[in-house]
Design a protein around this motif. Structure first.
Motif, PDB file in Angstrom:
ATOM      1  N   LEU A  38      32.730  42.462  43.297  1.00 16.22           N
ATOM      2  CA  LEU A  38      31.627  43.096  42.346  1.00 16.22           C
ATOM      3  C   LEU A  38      32.664  44.092  41.209  1.00 16.22           C
ATOM      4  O   LEU A  38      32.414  44.347  40.188  1.00 16.22           O
ATOM      5  CB  LEU A  38      31.434  43.798  43.058  1.00 16.22           C
ATOM      6  N   ILE A  39      33.544  44.730  41.737  1.00 19.06           N
ATOM      7  CA  ILE A  39      34.066  46.000  40.713  1.00 19.06           C
ATOM      8  C   ILE A  39      34.646  45.180  39.631  1.00 19.06           C
ATOM      9  O   ILE A  39      34.550  46.030  38.467  1.00 19.06           O
ATOM     10  CB  ILE A  39      35.005  46.614  41.850  1.00 19.06           C
ATOM     11  N   GLU A  40      35.247  44.315  39.618  1.00 18.43           N
ATOM     12  CA  GLU A  40      35.698  44.061  38.297  1.00 18.43           C
ATOM     13  C   GLU A  40      34.702  43.173  37.747  1.00 18.43           C
ATOM     14  O   GLU A  40      34.784  42.999  36.381  1.00 18.43           O
ATOM     15  CB  GLU A  40      36.844  42.437  39.363  1.00 18.43           C
ATOM     16  N   ASP A  41      33.907  42.173  38.055  1.00 20.68           N
ATOM     17  CA  ASP A  41      32.959  42.395  37.389  1.00 20.68           C
ATOM     18  C   ASP A  41      31.349  43.278  36.774  1.00 20.68           C
ATOM     19  O   ASP A  41      31.060  42.611  35.734  1.00 20.68           O
ATOM     20  CB  ASP A  41      32.104  41.268  38.167  1.00 20.68           C
ATOM     21  N   LYS A  42      31.785  44.774  37.546  1.00 24.09           N
ATOM     22  CA  LYS A  42      30.475  45.351  37.239  1.00 24.09           C
ATOM     23  C   LYS A  42      30.928  45.968  35.648  1.00 24.09           C
ATOM     24  O   LYS A  42      29.465  45.577  34.422  1.00 24.09           O
ATOM     25  CB  LYS A  42      30.806  46.513  37.554  1.00 24.09           C
ATOM     26  N   PHE A  43      32.124  46.110  34.896  1.00 25.56           N
ATOM     27  CA  PHE A  43      32.626  45.929  33.346  1.00 25.56           C
ATOM     28  C   PHE A  43      33.816  44.775  32.327  1.00 25.56           C
ATOM     29  O   PHE A  43      34.369  45.589  32.606  1.00 25.56           O
ATOM     30  CB  PHE A  43      33.117  46.972  33.036  1.00 25.56           C
ATOM     31  N   PRO A  44      33.019  44.176  32.918  1.00 24.65           N
ATOM     32  CA  PRO A  44      33.790  42.783  32.406  1.00 24.65           C
ATOM     33  C   PRO A  44      34.327  42.801  31.300  1.00 24.65           C
ATOM     34  O   PRO A  44      33.732  43.504  30.072  1.00 24.65           O
ATOM     35  CB  PRO A  44      32.998  41.657  32.485  1.00 24.65           C
ATOM     36  N   GLN A  45      35.979  43.109  30.507  1.00 26.09           N
ATOM     37  CA  GLN A  45      36.468  42.775  29.448  1.00 26.09           C
ATOM     38  C   GLN A  45      36.224  41.708  28.640  1.00 26.09           C
ATOM     39  O   GLN A  45      35.600  40.725  29.377  1.00 26.09           O
ATOM     40  CB  GLN A  45      38.103  43.378  29.942  1.00 26.09           C
ATOM     41  N   LYS A  46      36.289  42.578  27.638  1.00 25.51           N
ATOM     42  CA  LYS A  46      34.890  41.181  26.462  1.00 25.51           C
ATOM     43  C   LYS A  46      36.555  40.130  26.213  1.00 25.51           C
ATOM     44  O   LYS A  46      37.537  40.341  26.064  1.00 25.51           O
ATOM     45  CB  LYS A  46      34.649  42.153  25.083  1.00 25.51           C
TER      46      LYS A  46
END
Length: 148
Positions: A140-148
């Motif tokens: 969840l933490i990794e996917d909260k602000f996924p890198q483009k």
């Protein structure tokens, strides 16, 4: 300092209080649902560094108090705030309450910080619940602000 403003997130985790408490003290477990690296286990008087490698972010965490299976009191962030983790044994498991307070911001900056803290700690508790109850690492933490 906005001493009268605090953020609170809570979640019932259907596991014994000792298991849930250990998940927040022991980075071998915490890294499964929150930060990716830590310089050690939480101990009173220690300052540790937590790291979120996917974002290139680190934070020093000062541990002020630990009451086994009941309370962890820390200070961390930039600017630093107090963050308390409370654990209450209940019939169906353990209620975890995370409280963040002592914000230095005001106005719009304070509103953004309160929003970020509320969402962030809710996400941490959601990930902890999934991991401890079902052995699922949701990222969840990794996917909260996924890198483009």
């Amino acid at each position: 300092m906005s001493t009268d403003i605090f953020v609170e997130a809570q979640m019932l985790i259907r596991k014994p209080v000792s298991d849930v408490f250990e998940a927040f003290i022991n980075p071998e477990i915490t890294t499964q649902f929150w930060f990716t690296k830590s310089t050690g286990k939480l101990e009173v008087g220690k300052t540790l560094t937590w790291e979120w490698e996917m974002y290139g972010v680190k934070s020093d965490v000062k541990v002020h108090d630990i009451v086994p299976n009941q309370l962890i009191k820390t200070e961390w962030g930039d600017p630093a705030v107090q963050v308390d983790y409370e654990f209450k044994e209940m019939e169906k498991g353990t209620l975890v309450v995370i409280k963040s307070y002592g914000f230095a911001q005001s106005g719009e900056a304070l509103l953004r910080t309160v929003n970020d803290n509320t969402g962030g700690f809710t996400t941490v508790l959601d990930g902890c619940k999934a991991y401890l109850e079902h052995g699922i690492k949701l990222n969840l933490i990794e996917d909260k602000f996924p890198q483009k």
